[in-house]
Design a protein around this motif. Structure first.
Motif, PDB file in Angstrom:
ATOM      1  N   ASN A  18      20.150  14.902 -10.728  1.00 49.98           N
ATOM      2  CA  ASN A  18      19.163  14.150  -9.960  1.00 49.98           C
ATOM      3  C   ASN A  18      19.121  12.687 -10.384  1.00 49.98           C
ATOM      4  O   ASN A  18      18.901  11.794  -9.563  1.00 49.98           O
ATOM      5  CB  ASN A  18      17.773  14.764 -10.137  1.00 49.98           C
ATOM      6  CG  ASN A  18      17.617  16.058  -9.369  1.00 49.98           C
ATOM      7  OD1 ASN A  18      18.322  16.295  -8.389  1.00 49.98           O
ATOM      8  ND2 ASN A  18      16.708  16.909  -9.813  1.00 49.98           N
ATOM      9  N   THR A  19      19.333  12.436 -11.679  1.00 49.23           N
ATOM     10  CA  THR A  19      19.284  11.063 -12.182  1.00 49.23           C
ATOM     11  C   THR A  19      20.410  10.216 -11.592  1.00 49.23           C
ATOM     12  O   THR A  19      20.182   9.094 -11.129  1.00 49.23           O
ATOM     13  CB  THR A  19      19.382  11.047 -13.717  1.00 49.23           C
ATOM     14  OG1 THR A  19      18.274  11.775 -14.263  1.00 49.23           O
ATOM     15  CG2 THR A  19      19.356   9.627 -14.246  1.00 49.23           C
ATOM     16  N   ILE A  20      21.633  10.762 -11.598  1.00 53.24           N
ATOM     17  CA  ILE A  20      22.760  10.031 -11.011  1.00 53.24           C
ATOM     18  C   ILE A  20      22.549   9.848  -9.516  1.00 53.24           C
ATOM     19  O   ILE A  20      22.810   8.777  -8.955  1.00 53.24           O
ATOM     20  CB  ILE A  20      24.081  10.772 -11.297  1.00 53.24           C
ATOM     21  CG1 ILE A  20      24.388  10.736 -12.797  1.00 53.24           C
ATOM     22  CG2 ILE A  20      25.230  10.155 -10.498  1.00 53.24           C
ATOM     23  CD1 ILE A  20      25.628  11.505 -13.195  1.00 53.24           C
ATOM     24  N   GLN A  21      22.062  10.886  -8.861  1.00 57.72           N
ATOM     25  CA  GLN A  21      21.774  10.792  -7.423  1.00 57.72           C
ATOM     26  C   GLN A  21      20.763   9.683  -7.147  1.00 57.72           C
ATOM     27  O   GLN A  21      20.922   8.901  -6.197  1.00 57.72           O
ATOM     28  CB  GLN A  21      21.227  12.137  -6.922  1.00 57.72           C
ATOM     29  CG  GLN A  21      20.941  12.162  -5.437  1.00 57.72           C
ATOM     30  CD  GLN A  21      20.390  13.504  -4.985  1.00 57.72           C
ATOM     31  OE1 GLN A  21      19.278  13.585  -4.484  1.00 57.72           O
ATOM     32  NE2 GLN A  21      21.170  14.558  -5.183  1.00 57.72           N
ATOM     33  N   TYR A  22      19.734   9.588  -7.993  1.00 55.83           N
ATOM     34  CA  TYR A  22      18.703   8.555  -7.839  1.00 55.83           C
ATOM     35  C   TYR A  22      19.329   7.158  -7.898  1.00 55.83           C
ATOM     36  O   TYR A  22      19.096   6.320  -7.019  1.00 55.83           O
ATOM     37  CB  TYR A  22      17.641   8.714  -8.927  1.00 55.83           C
ATOM     38  CG  TYR A  22      16.654   7.579  -8.997  1.00 55.83           C
ATOM     39  CD1 TYR A  22      15.501   7.582  -8.216  1.00 55.83           C
ATOM     40  CD2 TYR A  22      16.884   6.479  -9.833  1.00 55.83           C
ATOM     41  CE1 TYR A  22      14.596   6.530  -8.272  1.00 55.83           C
ATOM     42  CE2 TYR A  22      15.996   5.429  -9.891  1.00 55.83           C
ATOM     43  CZ  TYR A  22      14.851   5.455  -9.113  1.00 55.83           C
ATOM     44  OH  TYR A  22      13.960   4.414  -9.165  1.00 55.83           O
ATOM     45  N   ASN A 213      10.488  10.161 -12.510  1.00 52.78           N
ATOM     46  CA  ASN A 213      11.216  11.427 -12.638  1.00 52.78           C
ATOM     47  C   ASN A 213      12.613  11.380 -12.027  1.00 52.78           C
ATOM     48  O   ASN A 213      13.306  12.394 -11.995  1.00 52.78           O
ATOM     49  CB  ASN A 213      10.418  12.561 -11.988  1.00 52.78           C
ATOM     50  CG  ASN A 213       9.108  12.815 -12.699  1.00 52.78           C
ATOM     51  OD1 ASN A 213       8.986  12.547 -13.898  1.00 52.78           O
ATOM     52  ND2 ASN A 213       8.124  13.323 -11.977  1.00 52.78           N
ATOM     53  N   LYS A 214      12.999  10.201 -11.529  1.00 54.71           N
ATOM     54  CA  LYS A 214      14.331   9.992 -10.944  1.00 54.71           C
ATOM     55  C   LYS A 214      14.615  10.980  -9.812  1.00 54.71           C
ATOM     56  O   LYS A 214      15.620  11.683  -9.783  1.00 54.71           O
ATOM     57  CB  LYS A 214      15.418  10.102 -12.027  1.00 54.71           C
ATOM     58  CG  LYS A 214      15.260   9.078 -13.142  1.00 54.71           C
ATOM     59  CD  LYS A 214      15.399   7.663 -12.593  1.00 54.71           C
ATOM     60  CE  LYS A 214      15.262   6.596 -13.689  1.00 54.71           C
ATOM     61  NZ  LYS A 214      13.867   6.405 -14.144  1.00 54.71           N
ATOM     62  N   ILE A 215      13.674  11.004  -8.866  1.00 56.10           N
ATOM     63  CA  ILE A 215      13.814  11.840  -7.672  1.00 56.10           C
ATOM     64  C   ILE A 215      14.094  10.933  -6.477  1.00 56.10           C
ATOM     65  O   ILE A 215      13.407   9.929  -6.275  1.00 56.10           O
ATOM     66  CB  ILE A 215      12.543  12.671  -7.412  1.00 56.10           C
ATOM     67  CG1 ILE A 215      12.318  13.674  -8.533  1.00 56.10           C
ATOM     68  CG2 ILE A 215      12.617  13.377  -6.062  1.00 56.10           C
ATOM     69  CD1 ILE A 215      10.972  14.388  -8.443  1.00 56.10           C
TER      70      ILE A 215
END
Length: 265
Positions: A18-22, A213-215
């Motif tokens: 999720n962090t990389i996606q963010y 939360n890096k969403i």
């Protein structure tokens, strides 16, 4: 071949993290803004028509397409309160730089919309240049005397250009839910101009976009345009009560239209 391998690798990393996606999605947003701003600025310079709110139309159209990239859906209520030629001050709660994706859902360049921002935005590369050329309004936060002069100029423009002026009354982004205290500048402009205030409320992004939360994922945002609040006959003495009334009504709508807040890790 290498480009395709890198692309597949990025997509895989976005899928598992999720962090990389963010960061990839937000980076794409910033890049898109830069490209759109550059094209907008070049177009205005080539056509030699600076300082017109109609120059926003390419940017508005382009930003409107980004919602499909991110899977963002907008449900708009009360748009009819803005679909006319009457000048007004439009107040919008400010959650993120991504607010631009929602603004284009209600922004119609033929009705002479423009926006008010802090003066430092003028120096943000092609974005600041494009905003300047499209007749955005910049106020100096740190020089009160100059800010007052600038607000007086806005009052004159509202009537001469029949502007709908978009303002974020919180003055800064609020990632924590609800709304920060409102600055009074937008209310002074409305009262001096004797034009109505149209509050616009974006529901919480928290379940689909959360910086902490890096969403950053697909979802739906509810945009509610409230009935115009008249300022005819009001003076600066009425502003404190007006601020409280408008803010309370916007918070009530925000609470009713927002999904439950995402729990922090």
């Amino acid at each position: 071949m290498l480009i395709w391998v890198l692309l597949i690798l990025i997509l895989f990393l976005c899928y598992i993290s999720n962090t990389i996606q963010y960061y990839v999605k937000y980076g794409l947003y910033v890049l898109s803004l830069s490209v759109i701003s550059t094209i907008t600025a070049l177009w205005v310079l080539v056509t030699c028509k600076p300082k017109s709110s109609e120059n926003f139309r390419f940017a508005v159209w382009s930003l409107g397409k980004l919602k499909y990239v991110y899977g963002w859906e907008f449900e708009v209520h009360g748009k009819e309160y803005l679909m006319n030629d009457e000048p007004c001050v439009v107040l919008v709660n400010h959650q993120s730089g991504l607010d631009l994706l929602g603004l284009v859902e209600i922004w119609r360049w033929r009705y002479h919309f423009t926006a008010v921002g802090k003066r430092s935005l003028m120096y943000m590369g092609s974005f600041g240049l494009a905003c300047y050329l499209c007749d955005a309004i910049f106020l100096d936060r740190w020089d009160r005397a100059k800010a007052i002069q600038q607000m007086n100029a806005v009052v004159d423009q509202i009537h001469s250009k029949r502007l709908k002026v978009i303002v974020f009354p919180e003055g800064t982004r609020n990632h924590e839910g609800s709304m920060l205290p409102f600055k009074k500048g937008a209310f002074h402009i409305a009262v001096q101009s004797q034009v109505p205030i149209v509050p616009v409320v974006f529901s919480s992004y928290d379940s689909m976009y959360n910086k902490k939360n890096k969403i950053f994922k697909a979802g739906k945002i509810v945009i509610t345009c409230l009935p115009p609040v008249p300022t005819s006959g009001l003076t600066k003495d009425n502003i404190p009560e007006l601020v409280d009334s408008v803010r309370n009504s916007m918070i009530d709508v925000y609470n009713r239209t927002s999904p439950p807040k995402t729990k922090s890790d």
